[in-house]
Design a protein around this motif. Structure first.
Motif, mmCIF file in Angstrom:
data_model
loop_
_atom_site.group_PDB
_atom_site.id
_atom_site.type_symbol
_atom_site.label_atom_id
_atom_site.label_comp_id
_atom_site.label_asym_id
_atom_site.label_seq_id
_atom_site.Cartn_x
_atom_site.Cartn_y
_atom_site.Cartn_z
ATOM 1 N N LYS A 6 51.208 48.583 44.333
ATOM 2 C CA LYS A 6 49.470 48.508 45.118
ATOM 3 C C LYS A 6 48.948 48.656 44.352
ATOM 4 O O LYS A 6 48.022 47.967 44.478
ATOM 5 C CB LYS A 6 50.242 49.100 46.385
ATOM 6 N N THR A 7 48.404 49.609 43.324
ATOM 7 C CA THR A 7 47.438 50.114 42.808
ATOM 8 C C THR A 7 47.388 49.440 41.891
ATOM 9 O O THR A 7 46.021 48.893 41.765
ATOM 10 C CB THR A 7 47.580 52.005 42.172
ATOM 11 N N GLU A 8 48.405 48.940 41.396
ATOM 12 C CA GLU A 8 48.081 47.751 39.670
ATOM 13 C C GLU A 8 47.192 46.460 40.367
ATOM 14 O O GLU A 8 46.862 46.140 39.369
ATOM 15 C CB GLU A 8 49.669 47.659 38.896
ATOM 16 N N LYS A 9 48.192 46.328 41.055
ATOM 17 C CA LYS A 9 46.737 44.908 41.826
ATOM 18 C C LYS A 9 46.486 44.938 41.836
ATOM 19 O O LYS A 9 44.838 44.364 42.452
ATOM 20 C CB LYS A 9 48.020 44.434 42.794
ATOM 21 N N GLU A 10 45.574 45.856 42.689
ATOM 22 C CA GLU A 10 44.232 46.419 43.104
ATOM 23 C C GLU A 10 43.503 46.240 42.241
ATOM 24 O O GLU A 10 42.098 45.955 42.469
ATOM 25 C CB GLU A 10 43.657 47.640 44.495
ATOM 26 N N ILE A 11 43.992 47.260 41.918
ATOM 27 C CA ILE A 11 42.755 47.485 40.556
ATOM 28 C C ILE A 11 42.835 45.639 39.071
ATOM 29 O O ILE A 11 41.554 46.216 38.865
ATOM 30 C CB ILE A 11 43.417 48.505 39.416
ATOM 31 N N ILE A 12 43.975 45.392 39.249
ATOM 32 C CA ILE A 12 43.642 43.953 38.599
ATOM 33 C C ILE A 12 43.017 42.715 39.480
ATOM 34 O O ILE A 12 42.137 42.114 38.887
ATOM 35 C CB ILE A 12 45.151 42.984 38.271
ATOM 36 N N ASP A 13 42.446 42.720 40.719
ATOM 37 C CA ASP A 13 42.075 42.393 41.560
ATOM 38 C C ASP A 13 41.064 42.596 41.465
ATOM 39 O O ASP A 13 39.855 41.580 41.570
ATOM 40 C CB ASP A 13 42.413 42.421 43.326
ATOM 41 N N ARG A 14 40.321 44.180 41.562
ATOM 42 C CA ARG A 14 39.015 44.125 41.408
ATOM 43 C C ARG A 14 38.315 43.879 40.417
ATOM 44 O O ARG A 14 37.489 43.324 39.964
ATOM 45 C CB ARG A 14 38.496 45.657 41.210
ATOM 46 N N ALA A 15 39.174 43.796 38.610
ATOM 47 C CA ALA A 15 38.214 43.663 37.171
ATOM 48 C C ALA A 15 38.439 41.843 37.676
ATOM 49 O O ALA A 15 37.456 40.950 36.626
ATOM 50 C CB ALA A 15 39.686 44.097 36.560
ATOM 51 N N ALA A 16 39.228 41.257 38.345
ATOM 52 C CA ALA A 16 39.179 39.724 38.518
ATOM 53 C C ALA A 16 37.688 39.568 39.281
ATOM 54 O O ALA A 16 36.982 38.077 38.738
ATOM 55 C CB ALA A 16 40.268 38.896 38.894
ATOM 56 N N ASP A 17 37.158 40.399 40.105
ATOM 57 C CA ASP A 17 36.541 39.553 40.911
ATOM 58 C C ASP A 17 34.443 40.351 40.110
ATOM 59 O O ASP A 17 34.091 39.501 40.192
ATOM 60 C CB ASP A 17 36.235 40.670 42.297
ATOM 61 N N ARG A 18 35.461 41.175 38.832
ATOM 62 C CA ARG A 18 34.149 41.259 38.629
ATOM 63 C C ARG A 18 33.709 41.032 38.122
ATOM 64 O O ARG A 18 32.281 40.260 37.494
ATOM 65 C CB ARG A 18 34.362 42.944 38.095
ATOM 66 N N ILE A 19 35.045 39.955 36.888
ATOM 67 C CA ILE A 19 34.080 39.097 35.927
ATOM 68 C C ILE A 19 34.338 37.474 35.869
ATOM 69 O O ILE A 19 33.847 36.738 35.278
ATOM 70 C CB ILE A 19 34.987 39.511 34.875
ATOM 71 N N TYR A 20 34.377 37.956 37.386
ATOM 72 C CA TYR A 20 34.241 35.679 37.736
ATOM 73 C C TYR A 20 33.642 35.378 37.509
ATOM 74 O O TYR A 20 33.025 34.045 37.351
ATOM 75 C CB TYR A 20 34.783 36.200 39.021
ATOM 76 N N PRO A 21 31.635 35.885 38.346
ATOM 77 C CA PRO A 21 30.389 35.143 38.634
ATOM 78 C C PRO A 21 30.267 34.464 37.490
ATOM 79 O O PRO A 21 29.921 33.490 36.433
ATOM 80 C CB PRO A 21 29.525 36.552 39.335
ATOM 81 N N GLU A 22 30.370 36.199 36.248
ATOM 82 C CA GLU A 22 29.934 35.416 34.173
ATOM 83 C C GLU A 22 30.871 35.067 34.098
ATOM 84 O O GLU A 22 30.679 33.494 34.054
ATOM 85 C CB GLU A 22 30.082 36.639 33.617
ATOM 86 N N ILE A 23 32.242 34.744 34.598
ATOM 87 C CA ILE A 23 32.996 32.988 33.437
ATOM 88 C C ILE A 23 32.932 32.182 34.223
ATOM 89 O O ILE A 23 32.316 31.096 33.728
ATOM 90 C CB ILE A 23 34.363 33.844 33.896
ATOM 91 N N ARG A 24 32.358 32.066 35.410
ATOM 92 C CA ARG A 24 31.681 31.323 36.563
ATOM 93 C C ARG A 24 30.912 30.290 36.120
ATOM 94 O O ARG A 24 30.852 29.165 35.747
ATOM 95 C CB ARG A 24 32.366 30.804 37.742
ATOM 96 N N ALA A 25 29.897 31.218 36.020
ATOM 97 C CA ALA A 25 28.254 30.814 35.018
ATOM 98 C C ALA A 25 28.473 30.238 33.419
ATOM 99 O O ALA A 25 27.775 29.606 33.530
ATOM 100 C CB ALA A 25 27.643 32.065 35.936
ATOM 101 N N ARG A 26 29.222 30.786 32.713
ATOM 102 C CA ARG A 26 29.715 30.382 31.494
ATOM 103 C C ARG A 26 30.133 29.357 31.183
ATOM 104 O O ARG A 26 29.927 28.391 30.603
ATOM 105 C CB ARG A 26 29.883 31.793 31.485
#
Length: 282
Positions: A169-189
């Motif tokens: 559960k903790t690993e999933k939450e960490i990875i989801d947060r990381a994905a949410d954090r990098i998504y805006p920049e990745i989409r823009a690029r």
């Protein structure tokens, strides 16, 4: 000729020009063009049956043959709008208009809209971009759950099972947060290299991977290499990214072709993907 025997199966709409199909259609059907030489024109075959329907293997073959016609038009005509599988135009018994006349009327009535969209799609391709995070390579996971892993090793089996669930559960939450954090920049690029972008909602997770963005990209021919280089740069900056870069294909997701009531089609284009607001990961 009766209505059932006077039908046209439609593959694509192309811009005006001297394009002549170099392939055959479904089940070897002879192809011809309908419409004015100045365009837009439709690639069709004469049809004498209902929609293509049958065993899965047959449907897959028909869809592939349909796609091969679109690919030929994409490569050899100035511009095209793909039409989805199983769009059939019939004659109209009330007006006695033949299937060809029905389609010609629709092409003429829609000429301005079709020509504008064809010009927008000139020299374009569709690419599929899928970026996911591999949790096993993500530094945040090791740094935040390392102590939990060490604690598990010294605990009894029953306690380890409880800790494993908490760890997952903790690993999933960490990875989801990381994905949410990098998504805006990745989409823009990615979007910086696209004329248009359509995101797709992920319905399942590949084992060990968390989706960041899955999208169809409409790009000019000159931007294909640049988009590939951008993805390489993203991977270099974040080694935990798993990237799939597929295509190029005809612009299926950006065709916006729907033969109207005047064409009396037996079939229609699939619903367009729901746009995703920039900055919000699906």
């Amino acid at each position: 000729m009766n209505a059932e025997g006077d039908m046209l199966y439609v593959y694509a709409v192309v811009a005006g020009g001297d394009y002549t199909p170099a392939v055959t259609g479904i089940d070897g059907s002879a192809l011809h063009m309908v419409g004015r030489d100045t365009g837009p024109r439709a690639v069709v075959h004469r049809h004498t049956r209902g929609p293509f329907d049958g065993p899965d293997d047959s449907v897959r073959r028909w869809v592939l043959e349909h796609s091969e016609v679109i690919d030929d038009a994409w490569q050899n005509s100035p511009a095209l709008l793909p039409v989805s599988f199983n769009v059939i135009v019939r004659s109209d018994p009330e007006t006695e208009a033949t299937a060809t006349q029905q389609l010609e009327h629709w092409l003429d009535d829609s000429a301005e809209t079709l020509s504008r969209r064809l010009e927008e799609l000139r020299d374009t391709s569709e690419l599929r971009v899928e970026l996911s995070l591999d949790g096993s390579l993500l530094e945040e996971v090791d740094s935040e759950v390392g102590d939990m892993r060490m604690e598990m090793e010294s605990r009894p089996a029953g306690v380890r099972r409880l800790l494993e669930k908490r760890l997952e559960k903790t690993e999933k939450e960490i990875i989801d947060r990381a994905a949410d954090r990098i998504y805006p920049e990745i989409r823009a690029r990615i979007a910086a290299h696209c004329l248009d972008i359509e995101e797709h909602r992920s319905t399942s997770r590949e084992s060990g991977l968390t989706p960041v963005i899955m999208a169809s990209c409409l790009v000019r021919g000159t931007e294909i290499t640049a988009l590939g280089a951008e993805l390489t740069a993203l991977k270099k900056a974040q080694p935990a990214l798993s990237i799939r870069f597929l295509g190029p294909w005809p612009p299926y997701s950006f065709a916006d072709v729907s033969i109207g009531k005047e064409g009396n089609p037996n079939g229609s284009a699939p619903d367009a993907p729901t746009p995703n607001p920039q900055g919000q990961r699906t």
